[in-house]
Design a protein around this motif. Structure first.
Motif, mmCIF file in Angstrom:
data_model
loop_
_atom_site.group_PDB
_atom_site.id
_atom_site.type_symbol
_atom_site.label_atom_id
_atom_site.label_comp_id
_atom_site.label_asym_id
_atom_site.label_seq_id
_atom_site.Cartn_x
_atom_site.Cartn_y
_atom_site.Cartn_z
ATOM 1 N N LEU A 96 0.659 -1.307 -0.091
ATOM 2 C CA LEU A 96 0.026 0.025 -0.087
ATOM 3 C C LEU A 96 1.012 1.434 -0.005
ATOM 4 N N ALA A 122 1.681 1.070 6.035
ATOM 5 C CA ALA A 122 0.973 1.886 5.081
ATOM 6 C C ALA A 122 -0.480 1.466 5.548
ATOM 7 N N LYS A 123 -1.291 2.428 5.655
ATOM 8 C CA LYS A 123 -2.839 2.083 6.038
ATOM 9 C C LYS A 123 -3.530 1.888 4.831
ATOM 10 N N HIS A 124 -4.581 0.768 4.936
ATOM 11 C CA HIS A 124 -5.534 0.753 3.812
ATOM 12 C C HIS A 124 -6.701 1.555 3.685
ATOM 13 N N ASP A 125 -7.212 1.934 2.780
ATOM 14 C CA ASP A 125 -8.386 3.176 2.880
ATOM 15 C C ASP A 125 -9.801 2.548 2.696
ATOM 16 N N GLU A 126 -9.800 1.088 3.024
ATOM 17 C CA GLU A 126 -11.079 0.395 3.061
ATOM 18 C C GLU A 126 -11.828 0.306 1.549
ATOM 19 N N LYS A 127 -10.942 0.553 0.746
ATOM 20 C CA LYS A 127 -11.624 0.560 -0.739
ATOM 21 C C LYS A 127 -10.991 -0.723 -1.518
ATOM 22 N N TYR A 128 -12.093 -1.542 -2.120
ATOM 23 C CA TYR A 128 -11.465 -2.816 -2.711
ATOM 24 C C TYR A 128 -12.113 -2.725 -4.272
ATOM 25 N N MET A 129 -11.147 -2.611 -5.359
ATOM 26 C CA MET A 129 -11.672 -2.619 -6.704
ATOM 27 C C MET A 129 -10.452 -3.271 -7.604
ATOM 28 N N PRO A 130 -11.093 -3.809 -8.836
ATOM 29 C CA PRO A 130 -10.211 -4.501 -9.622
ATOM 30 C C PRO A 130 -9.212 -3.199 -10.429
ATOM 31 N N VAL C 53 -8.088 -9.326 -9.139
ATOM 32 C CA VAL C 53 -7.262 -8.879 -7.958
ATOM 33 C C VAL C 53 -7.433 -7.500 -7.782
ATOM 34 N N ASP C 54 -6.981 -6.908 -6.575
ATOM 35 C CA ASP C 54 -7.259 -5.498 -6.090
ATOM 36 C C ASP C 54 -6.174 -4.734 -6.860
ATOM 37 N N LEU C 190 -4.670 1.134 12.766
ATOM 38 C CA LEU C 190 -4.175 0.897 11.179
ATOM 39 C C LEU C 190 -5.189 0.145 10.665
ATOM 40 N N GLN C 192 -8.129 -0.773 8.438
ATOM 41 C CA GLN C 192 -9.116 0.294 7.941
ATOM 42 C C GLN C 192 -10.538 0.425 8.517
ATOM 43 N N ALA C 201 -17.841 0.859 -1.171
ATOM 44 C CA ALA C 201 -16.373 0.604 -0.661
ATOM 45 C C ALA C 201 -15.797 -0.577 -1.385
ATOM 46 N N ASP C 203 -15.948 -3.265 -4.617
ATOM 47 C CA ASP C 203 -16.421 -3.287 -5.920
ATOM 48 C C ASP C 203 -17.458 -4.658 -6.150
ATOM 49 N N MET C 206 -16.130 -8.282 -6.204
ATOM 50 C CA MET C 206 -15.504 -8.604 -4.954
ATOM 51 C C MET C 206 -16.709 -8.837 -3.853
#
Lengths: 159, 66, 248
Positions: A96, A122-130, C53-54, C190, C192, C201, C203, C206
């Motif tokens: 990230l 590094a922090k994740h921003d809660e978004k998941y996408m291809p 994949v992300d 840390l 999310q 948030a 897709d 997924m």
């Protein structure tokens, strides 16, 4: 419900309410200390101790990432939009890690401008996408910005 | 996508396969544990039956501890 | 309304009968297994292979499809345990203490899975396998609560005392569940913030496999609890004639 059962239920519920209030207060009190880290400004000012493991947090400055060709060694700057300090690191960076992203580095200060990190988070921003969708979003964002600029120029032209 | 590629999962195969592996292994272990416990319990019931069969009228009411 | 509430109470009382549960659950299990297996076939196909994949995490996003369901069930399981504890203490229903005890080891395993998969995701993605932030610490506390419950229950030789003390621990510990859930909102963690319940948030490509996997994990949890609860019935009804006939 029978009277003795009701009494028992009320006892349980009120004990639970009391206890949760106590725990909530306790957690509220410690919450402030839980995420202690130094911003670049405080490091430059000399608030952070040298040669002691500390944490600093900030945004990775655009274009500041320099990677070594033959090892994992990497240098980059982080900023809190006031001061800038340099982080050096010799392990692989988290997935990230991005320029412009907020990160936290743990390690020892060499001087009040440089930190030798042993850990970079590094922090994740809660978004998941291809990836394709991320690309499209980026593109349409860019196009949108261009369009807005153009519209602004047009407006200016009118006057 | 070839099998090799599927196993490798980019550079993340290690983390993905360990996660899935440990998950299903620990659930399988629960079932094994339960099967073993069941065997013990059935022995307990059988021995109780044998014990109490000849003198069914005087069943003791002692607690059987777990 | 009166009718449906009457049938609810009848069902409640039937569920309170070990014999009724033992005989009925034997018929439920094959069906539950069948549905669970189908869900897992689809769920695993999508989560390991057919989902994209992300854009930042690459393939490690696939860990989410087991991490999130395990996390959900670790919390739901504890709440179910606490509800059983309250019913057991107040109404003295035989089956509720049995169910409470049956859930504990299963909940503990799901909590462990949640922590382990989270670490496996954290190493490549965050750059650390553990961080003492509020989310992870409170989930670890949950594991200790489950283990504490098991230890406390087995430390008494008198079953009634064991049930009652463990029930109190289950109820008190339930406070931790909303803390786990709210931790990412209340503190700077840390971990999310909410993504499952936040629209847009995740897709859809997924989200679908994630929901299938949550369903599959739910059913698997129910199966495990039923299997363990049947054992608890055997354990506590050793002297009942109906059980000896069942097992003969």
């Amino acid at each position: 419900m029978k009277a003795h059962r009701k009494k028992k239920l009320i006892t349980i519920l009120s004990a639970l309410a009391l206890l949760s209030t106590a725990v909530a207060l306790l957690l509220y009190a410690i919450g402030d200390y839980a995420d202690a880290f130094y911003e670049p400004t405080r490091v430059v000012k000399g608030d952070a101790p040298l040669n002691k493991t500390i944490r600093v947090g900030g945004l990775v400055t655009l274009g500041s990432v320099k990677r070594a060709k033959d090892s994992l060694y990497v240098e980059f700057d982080i900023t809190d939009n006031q001061e800038v300090i340099t982080i050096t690191y010799d392990k692989s960076l988290p997935d990230l890690f991005r320029e412009g992203q907020g990160i936290m580095a743990e390690g020892k200060l060499v001087d009040n401008k440089t930190l030798e990190a042993t850990k970079v988070l590094a922090k994740h921003d809660e978004k998941y996408m291809p990836p394709e969708i991320a690309d499209t979003l980026k593109k349409s964002h860019k196009e949108g910005v261009e369009k807005m600029k153009q519209e602004k120029n047009n407006e200016k032209g009118d006057y | 996508m070839g099998l090799q590629e599927f196993i490798a999962m980019g550079k993340h195969g290690f983390y993905v396969w360990w996660s899935y592996g440990v998950t299903f292994l620990s659930i399988a272990l629960l079932f094994v544990l339960f099967a073993w416990y069941k065997k013990q319990l059935i022995n307990k019931v059988k021995s109780f039956k044998r014990e109490s069969a000849p003198k069914a009228r005087s069943i003791k009411t002692e607690q059987i501890s777990d | 309304m009166a009718n449906s509430s009457k049938s609810f109470w009848r069902w409640f009382h039937q569920l309170g009968s070990p014999k009724w549960f033992y005989q009925k659950s034997a018929k439920w299990l094959p069906w539950l297994w069948a549905i669970t297996a189908i869900l897992f076939v689809f769920g695993l196909y999508f989560s390991l292979y057919a989902s994209p994949v992300d854009y930042q995490q690459g393939n490690s996003v696939r860990i989410m499809y087991i991490h999130v369901p395990a996390a959900v069930l670790s919390m739901v399981g504890y709440l179910a345990m606490a509800v059983c504890a309250v019913i057991g203490l107040v109404w003295k229903m035989k089956m509720s203490f049995m169910a409470m005890r049956a859930i504990a080891p299963i909940g503990a395993v799901f909590t462990f899975i949640c922590l382990f998969t989270g670490s496996m995701w954290g190493i490549p993605t965050w750059g650390t396998w553990w961080e003492w932030d509020a989310r992870m610490t409170s989930e670890l506390v949950l594991l200790f609560l489950y283990l504490g419950f098991i230890a406390l229950h087995s430390s008494f030789s008198d079953r009634n005392k064991a049930d009652r003390s463990a029930a109190i621990l289950a109820i008190v510990g339930a406070i931790n569940v909303p803390i786990i859930y709210g931790s990412v909102k209340w503190w700077n963690t840390l971990h999310q913030a909410y993504s499952v319940t936040k629209k847009g948030a995740i897709d859809p490509q997924m989200q679908t496999p994630l929901f299938i996997m949550i369903g599959a994990f739910y059913l698997l949890f129910v199966i495990l609890v039923i299997v363990r609860l049947r054992l608890e019935v055997i354990n506590r009804e050793t002297k009942s004639k109906w059980l000896q006939e069942e097992l003969a």
